[in-house]
Motif scaffolding. Structure first.
Motif, PDB file in Angstrom:
ATOM      1  N   VAL A 144       4.927  11.104  14.945  1.00  0.00           N
ATOM      2  CA  VAL A 144       5.084  10.177  13.827  1.00  0.00           C
ATOM      3  C   VAL A 144       5.177  10.975  12.525  1.00  0.00           C
ATOM      4  N   ARG A 145       6.278  10.763  11.794  1.00  0.00           N
ATOM      5  CA  ARG A 145       6.480  11.416  10.500  1.00  0.00           C
ATOM      6  C   ARG A 145       6.802  10.355   9.460  1.00  0.00           C
ATOM      7  N   GLU A 146       6.143  10.431   8.325  1.00  0.00           N
ATOM      8  CA  GLU A 146       6.403   9.477   7.253  1.00  0.00           C
ATOM      9  C   GLU A 146       7.646   9.878   6.477  1.00  0.00           C
ATOM     10  N   ILE A 147       8.488   8.905   6.181  1.00  0.00           N
ATOM     11  CA  ILE A 147       9.672   9.136   5.367  1.00  0.00           C
ATOM     12  C   ILE A 147       9.347   8.813   3.914  1.00  0.00           C
ATOM     13  N   ILE A 148       8.854   7.602   3.693  1.00  0.00           N
ATOM     14  CA  ILE A 148       8.557   7.152   2.338  1.00  0.00           C
ATOM     15  C   ILE A 148       7.392   6.166   2.408  1.00  0.00           C
ATOM     16  N   VAL A 149       6.551   6.186   1.375  1.00  0.00           N
ATOM     17  CA  VAL A 149       5.399   5.286   1.297  1.00  0.00           C
ATOM     18  C   VAL A 149       5.493   4.507  -0.007  1.00  0.00           C
ATOM     19  N   ASN A 150       5.272   3.212   0.082  1.00  0.00           N
ATOM     20  CA  ASN A 150       5.263   2.342  -1.092  1.00  0.00           C
ATOM     21  C   ASN A 150       3.830   2.293  -1.627  1.00  0.00           C
ATOM     22  N   LYS A 151       3.482   3.224  -2.535  1.00  0.00           N
ATOM     23  CA  LYS A 151       2.115   3.334  -3.042  1.00  0.00           C
ATOM     24  C   LYS A 151       1.734   2.153  -3.930  1.00  0.00           C
ATOM     25  N   LYS A 152       2.715   1.513  -4.513  1.00  0.00           N
ATOM     26  CA  LYS A 152       2.453   0.396  -5.423  1.00  0.00           C
ATOM     27  C   LYS A 152       1.854  -0.806  -4.676  1.00  0.00           C
ATOM     28  N   VAL A 153       2.126  -0.907  -3.388  1.00  0.00           N
ATOM     29  CA  VAL A 153       1.603  -2.014  -2.586  1.00  0.00           C
ATOM     30  C   VAL A 153       0.079  -1.986  -2.560  1.00  0.00           C
ATOM     31  N   PHE A 154      -0.508  -0.799  -2.412  1.00  0.00           N
ATOM     32  CA  PHE A 154      -1.957  -0.691  -2.330  1.00  0.00           C
ATOM     33  C   PHE A 154      -2.622  -0.966  -3.682  1.00  0.00           C
ATOM     34  N   TYR A 155      -1.894  -0.794  -4.755  1.00  0.00           N
ATOM     35  CA  TYR A 155      -2.417  -1.096  -6.080  1.00  0.00           C
ATOM     36  C   TYR A 155      -2.336  -2.590  -6.375  1.00  0.00           C
ATOM     37  N   ASP A 156      -1.281  -3.255  -5.906  1.00  0.00           N
ATOM     38  CA  ASP A 156      -1.052  -4.658  -6.245  1.00  0.00           C
ATOM     39  C   ASP A 156      -1.598  -5.666  -5.229  1.00  0.00           C
ATOM     40  N   PHE A 157      -1.904  -5.235  -3.998  1.00  0.00           N
ATOM     41  CA  PHE A 157      -2.270  -6.169  -2.942  1.00  0.00           C
ATOM     42  C   PHE A 157      -3.478  -5.692  -2.147  1.00  0.00           C
ATOM     43  N   PHE A 158      -4.215  -6.666  -1.569  1.00  0.00           N
ATOM     44  CA  PHE A 158      -5.189  -6.406  -0.523  1.00  0.00           C
ATOM     45  C   PHE A 158      -4.432  -6.537   0.793  1.00  0.00           C
ATOM     46  N   ILE A 159      -4.461  -5.525   1.632  1.00  0.00           N
ATOM     47  CA  ILE A 159      -3.745  -5.557   2.911  1.00  0.00           C
ATOM     48  C   ILE A 159      -4.696  -6.072   3.992  1.00  0.00           C
ATOM     49  N   LYS A 160      -4.340  -7.183   4.631  1.00  0.00           N
ATOM     50  CA  LYS A 160      -5.181  -7.761   5.676  1.00  0.00           C
ATOM     51  C   LYS A 160      -4.869  -7.147   7.037  1.00  0.00           C
TER      52      LYS A 160
ATOM     53  N   LYS B  72      21.617   8.357   8.540  1.00  0.00           N
ATOM     54  CA  LYS B  72      21.830   9.684   7.969  1.00  0.00           C
ATOM     55  C   LYS B  72      21.230   9.785   6.571  1.00  0.00           C
ATOM     56  N   SER B  73      21.355   8.730   5.785  1.00  0.00           N
ATOM     57  CA  SER B  73      20.774   8.731   4.444  1.00  0.00           C
ATOM     58  C   SER B  73      19.252   8.732   4.495  1.00  0.00           C
ATOM     59  N   ILE B  74      18.685   7.996   5.444  1.00  0.00           N
ATOM     60  CA  ILE B  74      17.227   7.952   5.584  1.00  0.00           C
ATOM     61  C   ILE B  74      16.693   9.318   6.007  1.00  0.00           C
ATOM     62  N   ARG B  75      17.441  10.034   6.842  1.00  0.00           N
ATOM     63  CA  ARG B  75      17.019  11.387   7.246  1.00  0.00           C
ATOM     64  C   ARG B  75      16.918  12.313   6.037  1.00  0.00           C
ATOM     65  N   GLN B  76      17.728  12.057   5.004  1.00  0.00           N
ATOM     66  CA  GLN B  76      17.677  12.858   3.778  1.00  0.00           C
ATOM     67  C   GLN B  76      16.795  12.204   2.709  1.00  0.00           C
ATOM     68  N   LYS B  77      16.058  11.165   3.092  1.00  0.00           N
ATOM     69  CA  LYS B  77      15.100  10.466   2.226  1.00  0.00           C
ATOM     70  C   LYS B  77      15.752   9.849   0.995  1.00  0.00           C
TER      71      LYS B  77
ATOM     72  N   SER C  91       5.466   1.283   4.470  1.00  0.00           N
ATOM     73  CA  SER C  91       6.047   2.623   4.606  1.00  0.00           C
ATOM     74  C   SER C  91       7.142   2.616   5.656  1.00  0.00           C
ATOM     75  N   LEU C  92       7.944   3.660   5.621  1.00  0.00           N
ATOM     76  CA  LEU C  92       9.022   3.874   6.575  1.00  0.00           C
ATOM     77  C   LEU C  92       8.702   5.166   7.308  1.00  0.00           C
ATOM     78  N   ILE C  93       8.728   5.126   8.648  1.00  0.00           N
ATOM     79  CA  ILE C  93       8.331   6.295   9.434  1.00  0.00           C
ATOM     80  C   ILE C  93       9.352   6.588  10.522  1.00  0.00           C
ATOM     81  N   TRP C  94       9.370   7.832  10.992  1.00  0.00           N
ATOM     82  CA  TRP C  94      10.093   8.209  12.199  1.00  0.00           C
ATOM     83  C   TRP C  94       9.067   8.233  13.313  1.00  0.00           C
TER      84      TRP C  94
END
Length: 164
Positions: A13-29, A44-49, A117-120
């Motif tokens: 499992v490898r992380e591509i991108i994380v939406n950090k703003k979600v943890f600031y704006d929301f409580f995740i259930k 191909k675009s996602i592989r290059q982030k 987040s988006l992961i491989w």
């Protein structure tokens, strides 16, 4: 004795991108992991982030669930820009029970479904989505105050250890 290698091990499992703003704006259930329907140039675009999921959200349409508002930027090797729709609704792949559960929670208990987040995961692009409740300003201030106090507390304890 032969050791078996598991396909779902954590090193795949490898992380591509994380939406950090979600943890600031929301409580995740609760967090779900789902597949995402992509075209070849998007992979191909996602592989290059070259993707942005900040500000995107999940919508329900015709008994399916879609990612709305995300942007995938085409890479420079793609010559025909006419085929590249950077902002399109992308279908998410979940089991029917999970879709029904998310739909009921969002309608009855007024939860929001947000991409985290988006992961491989072993050559498959997966999207982590969360069932979330919005935070108000007071909650955000309390969290910031608590974090500052913990930082100050650790600083004080370091000084005490140095003097003793």
């Amino acid at each position: 004795m032969v050791m078996k290698k598991f396909k779902n091990s954590s090193h795949n499992v490898r992380e591509i991108i994380v939406n950090k703003k979600v943890f600031y704006d929301f409580f995740i259930k609760k967090i779900f992991e789902c597949g995402i329907e992509l075209k070849g140039w998007e992979v191909k675009s996602i592989r290059q982030k070259k993707i942005n999921i900040v500000g995107s959200y999940i919508i329900f349409y015709a008994n399916n669930i879609y990612l709305f508002g995300s942007t995938i930027f085409p890479i420079s090797t793609i010559t025909d820009s006419g085929i590249c729709e950077t902002k399109r609704n992308r279908k998410l792949l979940l089991h029917r029970k999970e879709i029904v559960f998310l739909y009921n929670e969002s309608k009855q208990n007024r939860y929001t479904i947000v991409p985290i987040s988006l992961i491989w995961k072993s050559n498959w692009c997966k999207l982590k989505i969360g069932l979330a409740k919005g935070k108000n300003k007071k909650d955000k201030r309390d969290k910031e105050k608590c974090a500052n106090w913990k930082k100050e507390q650790s600083h004080i304890f370091k000084k005490i250890k140095l003097t003793c």
